[in-house]
Design a protein around this motif. Structure first.
Motif, PDB file in Angstrom:
ATOM      1  N   THR A  75       0.655  50.162  49.060  1.00 34.85           N
ATOM      2  CA  THR A  75      -0.702  50.347  49.591  1.00 34.85           C
ATOM      3  C   THR A  75      -1.038  51.840  49.620  1.00 34.85           C
ATOM      4  N   HIS A  76      -0.101  52.634  50.119  1.00 31.20           N
ATOM      5  CA  HIS A  76      -0.200  54.094  50.087  1.00 31.20           C
ATOM      6  C   HIS A  76       1.199  54.634  50.364  1.00 31.20           C
ATOM      7  N   LEU A  77       1.396  55.925  50.155  1.00 36.70           N
ATOM      8  CA  LEU A  77       2.765  56.445  50.121  1.00 36.70           C
ATOM      9  C   LEU A  77       3.255  57.013  51.455  1.00 36.70           C
ATOM     10  N   HIS A  78       2.692  56.605  52.575  1.00 33.77           N
ATOM     11  CA  HIS A  78       3.245  56.981  53.879  1.00 33.77           C
ATOM     12  C   HIS A  78       4.610  56.313  54.054  1.00 33.77           C
ATOM     13  N   PHE A  79       5.525  57.017  54.750  1.00 33.62           N
ATOM     14  CA  PHE A  79       6.919  56.565  54.779  1.00 33.62           C
ATOM     15  C   PHE A  79       7.125  55.180  55.375  1.00 33.62           C
ATOM     16  N   ASP A  80       6.259  54.786  56.322  1.00 31.94           N
ATOM     17  CA  ASP A  80       6.478  53.476  56.956  1.00 31.94           C
ATOM     18  C   ASP A  80       5.974  52.332  56.069  1.00 31.94           C
ATOM     19  N   HIS A  81       5.450  52.666  54.913  1.00 37.29           N
ATOM     20  CA  HIS A  81       4.978  51.647  53.956  1.00 37.29           C
ATOM     21  C   HIS A  81       5.862  51.548  52.720  1.00 37.29           C
ATOM     22  N   ILE A  82       6.501  52.668  52.350  1.00 39.75           N
ATOM     23  CA  ILE A  82       7.265  52.647  51.094  1.00 39.75           C
ATOM     24  C   ILE A  82       8.665  53.238  51.228  1.00 39.75           C
ATOM     25  N   GLY A  92     -10.484  56.022  54.402  1.00 43.85           N
ATOM     26  CA  GLY A  92     -10.591  56.606  55.751  1.00 43.85           C
ATOM     27  C   GLY A  92      -9.239  56.973  56.343  1.00 43.85           C
ATOM     28  N   HIS A  93      -8.255  56.094  56.183  1.00 42.69           N
ATOM     29  CA  HIS A  93      -6.919  56.376  56.730  1.00 42.69           C
ATOM     30  C   HIS A  93      -6.265  57.510  55.955  1.00 42.69           C
ATOM     31  N   THR A  94      -6.263  57.360  54.636  1.00 46.88           N
ATOM     32  CA  THR A  94      -5.775  58.391  53.723  1.00 46.88           C
ATOM     33  C   THR A  94      -6.391  58.079  52.368  1.00 46.88           C
ATOM     34  N   GLY A 150      -2.749  46.467  55.620  1.00 46.11           N
ATOM     35  CA  GLY A 150      -2.252  47.844  55.494  1.00 46.11           C
ATOM     36  C   GLY A 150      -2.544  48.663  56.738  1.00 46.11           C
ATOM     37  N   ASP A 151      -3.010  49.875  56.555  1.00 48.15           N
ATOM     38  CA  ASP A 151      -3.355  50.717  57.701  1.00 48.15           C
ATOM     39  C   ASP A 151      -4.859  50.748  57.973  1.00 48.15           C
ATOM     40  N   LEU A 152      -5.628  49.806  57.368  1.00 50.66           N
ATOM     41  CA  LEU A 152      -7.022  49.641  57.813  1.00 50.66           C
ATOM     42  C   LEU A 152      -7.043  48.675  59.001  1.00 50.66           C
TER      43      LEU A 152
HETATM   44 ZN   LIG Z   1      -0.449  55.070  56.738  1.00 52.10          ZN
END
Ligand SMILES: [Zn+2]
Length: 280
Positions: free
Chosen positions: A107-114, A189-191, A210-212
């Motif tokens: 979804t995006h490359l923030h550490f808690d996602h990937i 909006g989140h990133t 995701g983070d939305l």
């Molecule tokens: Zn995030």
């Protein structure tokens, strides 16, 4: 649950905790603390939850959680616990080997996602899923490699550098349907360049939040995270997406909500809220 040709399975890959104030932005604690569990350091108990999509020819993961590469200090700050859940072992419980995964939608490359994209083999970082393509939006890829000061701490190249070196990254430039019945909602909006899979066979529709929409409590429009780079943009994105999801009687899947895996929506005179829970 099945949607079209896909069998959907939700898999919890870690528990962790983030600051409650940061998770709910301007919403007062008197309100958000009624919705979620909070510890004595004001942290909210959360999970990382991956979605597995299996069809005749593909085994797709949406995000891979915190992973297991953490030093004790970071584990303590974020209360990261992978004792009970590790993605490869959890997949084995569903009869799936890491070699079977064909695709990982990031979804995006923030550490808690990937964080689970790569793993340590001795001292060496290796791809967790050696035969997979890892799908990322170009805008997010660019930001991850040149992050702003606000979300820089969330972009850790250990989660993607070896994938780029091995030519395993697929950089997307739009919301085109990447697989049959799997489209993408692109939100910023989140990133920048967050891609949320929208799985639909025309009858059943599911959005990976995701983070939305990290938790069920984040459905109301003003309940956005202080982590968001552009909170007003998140608000506009929720305002545009929610009525459409409601009309389709769609399901929202929650990546970070320990108590709610997914739910439908309800409309009241006060706005759109989370409705009946759905188990996946
Ligand atoms: Zn995030």
């Amino acid at each position: 649950m099945d949607i079209g040709s896909y069998k959907l399975t939700s898999i919890v890959t870690s528990t962790f905790a983030l600051d409650g104030g940061a998770m709910f932005g301007v919403v007062p604690k008197t309100l958000w603390s009624k919705q979620v569990e909070v510890d004595d350091l004001n942290r909210i108990e959360m999970v990382t939850r991956t979605l597995l999509l299996e069809s005749a020819d593909r085994k797709i993961l949406v995000d891979t959680g915190n992973g297991d590469k953490w030093q004790p200090r970071m584990r303590e700050i974020f209360k990261i616990n992978t004792d009970q859940f590790v993605l490869p072992a959890s997949l084995m419980q569903h009869g799936i080997d890491v070699n079977d995964i064909t695709d990982v939608i990031c979804t995006h490359l923030h550490f808690d996602h990937i964080g689970g994209n790569t793993r340590l083999q001795g001292e060496e970082l290796v791809p967790t899923f050696p035969n997979a393509k890892y799908w990322v939006q170009e805008e997010n890829w660019k930001l991850a490699n040149h992050p702003n000061e606000k979300d820089k701490a969330s972009y850790l190249s250990e989660n993607w550098a070896v994938l780029a070196q091995n030519g395993m990254l697929e950089i997307l430039k739009s919301d085109t349907e990447i697989f049959n019945d799997i489209g993408l909602e692109i939100v910023h909006g989140h990133t920048a360049g967050q891609q949320l899979p929208l799985i639909s066979d025309g009858t059943t529709t599911l959005l990976y939040g995701g983070d939305l929409f990290p938790m069920k409590a984040h459905i109301p429009i003003p309940w956005v995270m202080a982590y968001d780079n552009e909170p007003l943009r998140s608000i506009a994105e929720k305002k545009s997406i929610l009525p459409d999801l409601l009309e389709k009687d769609a399901i929202i899947f929650f990546e970070h909500d320990p108590a709610n895996v997914a739910c439908k929506l309800v409309s009241t005179e006060k706005g759109i809220f989370g409705g009946t829970n759905i188990n996946i």
